[in-house]
Motif scaffolding. Sequence first.
Motif, PDB file in Angstrom:
ATOM      1  N   VAL A 155       5.725   3.024   1.288  1.00  0.00           N
ATOM      2  CA  VAL A 155       5.200   1.761   0.787  1.00  0.00           C
ATOM      3  C   VAL A 155       5.247   0.755   1.921  1.00  0.00           C
ATOM      4  CG1 VAL A 155       5.365   0.038  -1.035  1.00  0.00           C
ATOM      5  CG2 VAL A 155       6.197   2.352  -1.450  1.00  0.00           C
ATOM      6  N   GLN A 212       2.313  -3.485  -7.395  1.00  0.00           N
ATOM      7  CA  GLN A 212       1.084  -2.689  -7.430  1.00  0.00           C
ATOM      8  C   GLN A 212       1.332  -1.455  -8.293  1.00  0.00           C
ATOM      9  OE1 GLN A 212      -0.825  -1.984  -3.673  1.00  0.00           O
ATOM     10  NE2 GLN A 212      -1.937  -0.197  -4.413  1.00  0.00           N
ATOM     11  N   VAL A 213       0.342  -1.103  -9.095  1.00  0.00           N
ATOM     12  CA  VAL A 213       0.441   0.032 -10.005  1.00  0.00           C
ATOM     13  C   VAL A 213      -0.394   1.188  -9.461  1.00  0.00           C
ATOM     14  CG1 VAL A 213      -0.058   0.861 -12.332  1.00  0.00           C
ATOM     15  CG2 VAL A 213       0.848  -1.445 -11.991  1.00  0.00           C
ATOM     16  N   MET A 214       0.189   2.402  -9.527  1.00  0.00           N
ATOM     17  CA  MET A 214      -0.532   3.603  -9.105  1.00  0.00           C
ATOM     18  C   MET A 214      -0.370   4.695 -10.148  1.00  0.00           C
ATOM     19  SD  MET A 214       0.038   4.272  -5.041  1.00  0.00           S
ATOM     20  CE  MET A 214      -0.835   5.834  -5.220  1.00  0.00           C
ATOM     21  N   PRO A 215      -1.455   5.401 -10.493  1.00  0.00           N
ATOM     22  CA  PRO A 215      -1.293   6.571 -11.380  1.00  0.00           C
ATOM     23  C   PRO A 215      -0.639   7.713 -10.611  1.00  0.00           C
ATOM     24  CG  PRO A 215      -3.575   6.357 -10.672  1.00  0.00           C
ATOM     25  CD  PRO A 215      -2.854   5.154 -10.126  1.00  0.00           C
ATOM     26  N   ILE A 216       0.537   8.132 -11.063  1.00  0.00           N
ATOM     27  CA  ILE A 216       1.291   9.181 -10.378  1.00  0.00           C
ATOM     28  C   ILE A 216       1.734  10.204 -11.419  1.00  0.00           C
ATOM     29  CG2 ILE A 216       3.371   9.721  -9.066  1.00  0.00           C
ATOM     30  CD1 ILE A 216       3.172   6.999  -7.785  1.00  0.00           C
ATOM     31  N   ASP A 270       1.404   5.676 -15.077  1.00  0.00           N
ATOM     32  CA  ASP A 270       1.452   4.859 -13.858  1.00  0.00           C
ATOM     33  C   ASP A 270       2.893   4.623 -13.417  1.00  0.00           C
ATOM     34  OD1 ASP A 270      -1.330   4.555 -13.929  1.00  0.00           O
ATOM     35  OD2 ASP A 270      -1.179   2.798 -15.239  1.00  0.00           O
ATOM     36  N   TYR A 306       7.027   8.551  -1.190  1.00  0.00           N
ATOM     37  CA  TYR A 306       5.974   7.545  -1.090  1.00  0.00           C
ATOM     38  C   TYR A 306       6.348   6.525  -0.025  1.00  0.00           C
ATOM     39  CZ  TYR A 306       3.569   9.327  -5.174  1.00  0.00           C
ATOM     40  OH  TYR A 306       2.863  10.128  -6.036  1.00  0.00           O
ATOM     41  N   SER A 335       0.836  -1.199   0.000  1.00  0.00           N
ATOM     42  CA  SER A 335       0.000   0.000   0.000  1.00  0.00           C
ATOM     43  C   SER A 335       0.871   1.249   0.000  1.00  0.00           C
ATOM     44  CB  SER A 335      -0.908  -0.001   1.237  1.00  0.00           C
ATOM     45  OG  SER A 335      -1.649   1.195   1.305  1.00  0.00           O
ATOM     46  N   PRO A 336       1.017   1.941  -1.152  1.00  0.00           N
ATOM     47  CA  PRO A 336       1.802   3.184  -1.199  1.00  0.00           C
ATOM     48  C   PRO A 336       0.937   4.389  -0.829  1.00  0.00           C
ATOM     49  CG  PRO A 336       1.868   1.964  -3.304  1.00  0.00           C
ATOM     50  CD  PRO A 336       0.729   1.437  -2.492  1.00  0.00           C
ATOM     51  N   SER A 337       1.528   5.350  -0.110  1.00  0.00           N
ATOM     52  CA  SER A 337       0.887   6.634   0.170  1.00  0.00           C
ATOM     53  C   SER A 337       1.922   7.720  -0.041  1.00  0.00           C
ATOM     54  CB  SER A 337       0.346   6.681   1.598  1.00  0.00           C
ATOM     55  OG  SER A 337       1.389   6.515   2.536  1.00  0.00           O
ATOM     56  N   GLN A 338       1.472   8.947  -0.417  1.00  0.00           N
ATOM     57  CA  GLN A 338       2.404   9.976  -0.882  1.00  0.00           C
ATOM     58  C   GLN A 338       2.325  11.259  -0.097  1.00  0.00           C
ATOM     59  OE1 GLN A 338       1.389  12.933  -2.682  1.00  0.00           O
ATOM     60  NE2 GLN A 338       3.370  13.634  -3.390  1.00  0.00           N
TER      61      GLN A 338
END
Length: 204
Positions: A12, A144-148, A98, A10, A2-5
């Motif tokens: 992770v 895990q892929v995140m739009p950044i 992403d 970030y 679970s990444p958070s920014q």
Amino acid sequence: MSPSQQDGVYTVTGMTNLPDESPIAIAAVRYLHPDGNLPASEDSKPTYSILAYQDVEVNSGQWQANLNLWEVAPDGKYQEVWQIEQSKLGLTLDPDKDVLFIATLAPTDSLWTIQQQLENQGIKVDKSLIRNTLDGDRYVQASQVMPIPLPTASTAPPPERPQDVNGGWGPRYILLPEPPNKRKLEVLDERRTDAPLAPGEFMH
């Protein structure tokens, strides 16, 4: 995972049933396409940039890494590392929207032992997480892929470093001036010795 920014950093985190002190490598990767006019397909042969990387260990079934995806360009703009290199090399790259976060338990002979320990506890490692290298070594990987979006903020330009000057050599081409000679040699007007004349001192 679970990444958070916050401000390009970030955090992770993840939970696992791997034994404590198991080494896990965490990486953030953005895929890049050489030509923005080409479709994102295998024919366009995308490359990638590792934005950040950190080694962590499992502790009480959890792990955490803080990855800084931004660097400060010479003009003070926040950029990802590939953007700074792109401007230096004059490349044109089209980045994916992403970022791929990858957690990897490195190839190790102990993976078989870890699997056996977990199976003794009634736990099976998801086969979809087990990968093989070209040499046949086995490792575990989750992603895990995140739009950044790309960074747009700026800060104060960084101070110039020696490795940024003269192609990384620093100011080594600059010759330092020689210190002044404070000793003045006395010029003798006449011969001050009573030793016999050497043959070379006679006039021919």
